[in-house]
Design a protein around this motif. Structure first.
Motif, PDB file in Angstrom:
ATOM      1  N   GLY A 243      -9.203   3.313   8.004  1.00 28.25           N
ATOM      2  CA  GLY A 243      -7.872   3.569   7.434  1.00 28.25           C
ATOM      3  C   GLY A 243      -7.701   3.113   6.004  1.00 28.25           C
ATOM      4  O   GLY A 243      -6.574   3.067   5.500  1.00 28.25           O
TER       5      GLY A 243
ATOM      6  N   ILE B 246       0.933   4.259  -2.738  1.00 29.65           N
ATOM      7  CA  ILE B 246       0.623   5.654  -2.459  1.00 29.65           C
ATOM      8  C   ILE B 246       1.729   6.565  -2.985  1.00 29.65           C
ATOM      9  O   ILE B 246       1.480   7.654  -3.459  1.00 29.65           O
TER      10      ILE B 246
ATOM     11  N   THR C 132       0.834  -1.194   0.000  1.00 31.67           N
ATOM     12  CA  THR C 132       0.000   0.000   0.000  1.00 31.67           C
ATOM     13  C   THR C 132       0.864   1.238   0.000  1.00 31.67           C
ATOM     14  O   THR C 132       0.626   2.172  -0.744  1.00 31.67           O
ATOM     15  N   ALA C 133       1.919   1.216   0.832  1.00 30.41           N
ATOM     16  CA  ALA C 133       2.795   2.380   0.890  1.00 30.41           C
ATOM     17  C   ALA C 133       3.417   2.632  -0.477  1.00 30.41           C
ATOM     18  O   ALA C 133       3.461   3.761  -0.961  1.00 30.41           O
TER      19      ALA C 133
ATOM     20  N   GLU D 199      -3.608   3.572   6.424  1.00 29.37           N
ATOM     21  CA  GLU D 199      -3.224   3.628   7.848  1.00 29.37           C
ATOM     22  C   GLU D 199      -4.299   2.894   8.643  1.00 29.37           C
ATOM     23  O   GLU D 199      -5.180   3.495   9.256  1.00 29.37           O
ATOM     24  N   TYR D 200      -4.203   1.565   8.593  1.00 27.47           N
ATOM     25  CA  TYR D 200      -5.298   0.733   9.076  1.00 27.47           C
ATOM     26  C   TYR D 200      -5.443   0.765  10.594  1.00 27.47           C
ATOM     27  O   TYR D 200      -4.468   0.815  11.329  1.00 27.47           O
TER      28      TYR D 200
ATOM     29  N   ASP E 116     -11.696  12.080  -7.081  1.00 25.29           N
ATOM     30  CA  ASP E 116     -10.859  11.840  -5.897  1.00 25.29           C
ATOM     31  C   ASP E 116     -11.310  12.760  -4.756  1.00 25.29           C
ATOM     32  O   ASP E 116     -11.190  13.978  -4.854  1.00 25.29           O
TER      33      ASP E 116
ATOM     34  N   THR F 178     -10.002  13.589  -2.149  1.00 26.61           N
ATOM     35  CA  THR F 178      -8.945  14.384  -1.486  1.00 26.61           C
ATOM     36  C   THR F 178      -8.411  15.501  -2.394  1.00 26.61           C
ATOM     37  O   THR F 178      -7.537  16.257  -1.985  1.00 26.61           O
TER      38      THR F 178
ATOM     39  N   THR G  35      -8.534   4.574   3.234  1.00 31.16           N
ATOM     40  CA  THR G  35      -8.192   5.594   2.228  1.00 31.16           C
ATOM     41  C   THR G  35      -6.688   5.813   2.160  1.00 31.16           C
ATOM     42  O   THR G  35      -6.128   5.931   1.082  1.00 31.16           O
ATOM     43  N   LEU G  36      -6.023   5.865   3.317  1.00 30.64           N
ATOM     44  CA  LEU G  36      -4.589   6.164   3.321  1.00 30.64           C
ATOM     45  C   LEU G  36      -3.721   4.936   3.570  1.00 30.64           C
ATOM     46  O   LEU G  36      -2.496   5.024   3.554  1.00 30.64           O
TER      47      LEU G  36
ATOM     48  N   ASP H 119      -4.989   4.622  -8.019  1.00 31.91           N
ATOM     49  CA  ASP H 119      -4.354   3.639  -7.143  1.00 31.91           C
ATOM     50  C   ASP H 119      -4.256   2.253  -7.749  1.00 31.91           C
ATOM     51  O   ASP H 119      -4.139   1.266  -7.011  1.00 31.91           O
TER      52      ASP H 119
ATOM     53  N   LYS I  84     -12.820   5.902   5.979  1.00 28.89           N
ATOM     54  CA  LYS I  84     -11.625   6.613   6.490  1.00 28.89           C
ATOM     55  C   LYS I  84     -11.270   6.137   7.893  1.00 28.89           C
ATOM     56  O   LYS I  84     -10.099   5.946   8.222  1.00 28.89           O
TER      57      LYS I  84
END
Ligand code: AMP
Ligand code: MG
Length: 358
Positions: free
Chosen positions: A138, A20, A16-17, A143-144, A83, A85, A140-141, A52, A135
């Protein structure tokens, strides 16, 4: 929540990182491969990273290269517009303007209409108003985290999808205060639809796009007269396939827990949320593949039918119709609905295949 046998938390985090960090980009590899039967078989290919995910675009014929240009343009435009964001986009504008009508793009109106239509048709199983809950988990980013019950209850109380209004005439959307929307369950299917429409307008008659789990074709066959072949991924071994669908012009969209999930304390939490509970879905389905004419509808259906579980999805199939399904269940059953029975080629993998009469 499901108990898991192995842990891939680290791997999921890294993937995932890495995703992103990637920004939108495209790699054109469309040196036309002229076939013996001439220009109609010239094959043009392009690989795009957007929304993504990796997207593969293939167009046949002498207008193929120009058609890929148009398709890429529309993909990038929709990525920006949808999107939540992106401060320049329609969804961001709707979310920051909650409580008033916000003018948005024509595309946004169109995809909102599909999302709200399927929200109604499926008893709310696909819900654009879930964004705050998505969200909170986590997704979306990447950051679970597992939100507490009080937090989920508060977010569910603010979710008021009934109050969303899409005004086609003025080209604006209203969402109630304290709400935020996202179109992650519909956007890629809509984008595939629009990319193919753009290619058709550029003079292409045969094309196929694959946007993550969303595949869609233009034209009943490839230029050589063969049907399009679309593989159905094995959710237990994502490098393998459980079968191949030979189809004409159609959208083939898969939703499955294997596509994105995280693990915590021995539990697996997938990226598809049950709008009633605010928790990741935990039912008997590993994946569901929807085949129908329109890409956005197929995408909205795949998410909502996944939420319903195998029996609910089959009931909806019988009651509403207009689409076909391949369901893969936790008991390693693969259920293929009648309209696909003749065009599905089994690939084994320890599954039991079922072809119900209706
Ligand atoms: P899909 O891969 O098309 O099934 O869409 C899943 C994505 O849509 C998730 O990654 C979330 O961003 C969002 N989502 C998850 N659950 C739902 C739901 N029940 N309704 C609408 N959007 C959802
Ligand atoms: Mg979907």
């Amino acid at each position: 929540m499901k108990r898991t046998k192995t842990s891939c938390k680290l791997l999921c985090g890294l993937m995932t990182a890495a995703m992103i960090m990637l920004t939108s980009c495209s790699a054109r590899t469309d040196t036309p491969k002229a076939a013996a039967d001439g220009a109609a078989s010239e094959k043009h290919e392009s690989q795009v990273f957007a929304m993504d995910t990796v997207m593969m675009l293939t167009a046949y014929g002498e207008n193929g290269s120009a058609a890929l240009d148009r398709a890429e343009e529309i993909i990038y435009a929709l990525e920006e517009d949808l999107d939540p964001t992106n401060p320049e986009g329609s969804i961001y504008a709707i979310n920051t303007g909650a409580g008033s009508y916000v003018p948005v793009s024509e595309n946004c109106i169109e995809v909102m209409l599909t999302a709200m239509d399927k929200w109604g048709e499926t008893g709310g199983a696909v819900d654009p108003g879930l964004f705050p809950i998505i969200k909170a988990w986590g997704f979306t980013l990447g950051e679970y985290r597992v939100p507490g019950q009080t937090e989920i209850n508060g977010l569910l109380a603010d979710k008021n999808t009934e109050g969303i209004l899409v005004d086609e005439k003025s080209g604006s959307v209203y969402i109630p205060q304290r709400m935020e929307i996202s179109l992650g369950a519909v956007g890629k299917g809509y984008t595939a639809q629009k990319a193919l429409e753009a290619m058709a307008a550029a003079g292409v008659e045969s094309a196929i796009v694959s946007l993550g789990g969303n595949v869609q074709t233009l034209g009943d066959t490839k230029p050589n007269g063969a049907k399009w072949q679309v593989a159905v991924t094995d959710p237990n071994d994502t490098g393998a396939y459980v079968g191949i669908l030979s189809i004409g012009e159609a959208a083939v969209v898969t939703s499955g827990g294997y596509q994105r999930y995280f693990e915590q304390d021995g539990m697996t939490y997938i990226h598809i949320i049950d709008p009633e509970t605010g928790y990741p879905v935990d039912n008997d389905l590993l994946s569901i593949t929807v085949v129908t004419a329109d890409g956005a509808e197929a995408d909205a259906l795949s998410t909502s039918l996944f939420v319903m579980g195998a029996e609910g999805a089959l009931e909806h199939y019988r009651a509403v119709g207009g689409f076909e399904l391949v369901l893969i269940t936790e008991e390693n059953k693969i259920i293929v609905t009648p309209g696909l029975a003749d065009c599905f080629e089994e690939r084994g993998g320890g599954y039991v295949y079922e072809y119900p009469a209706e």
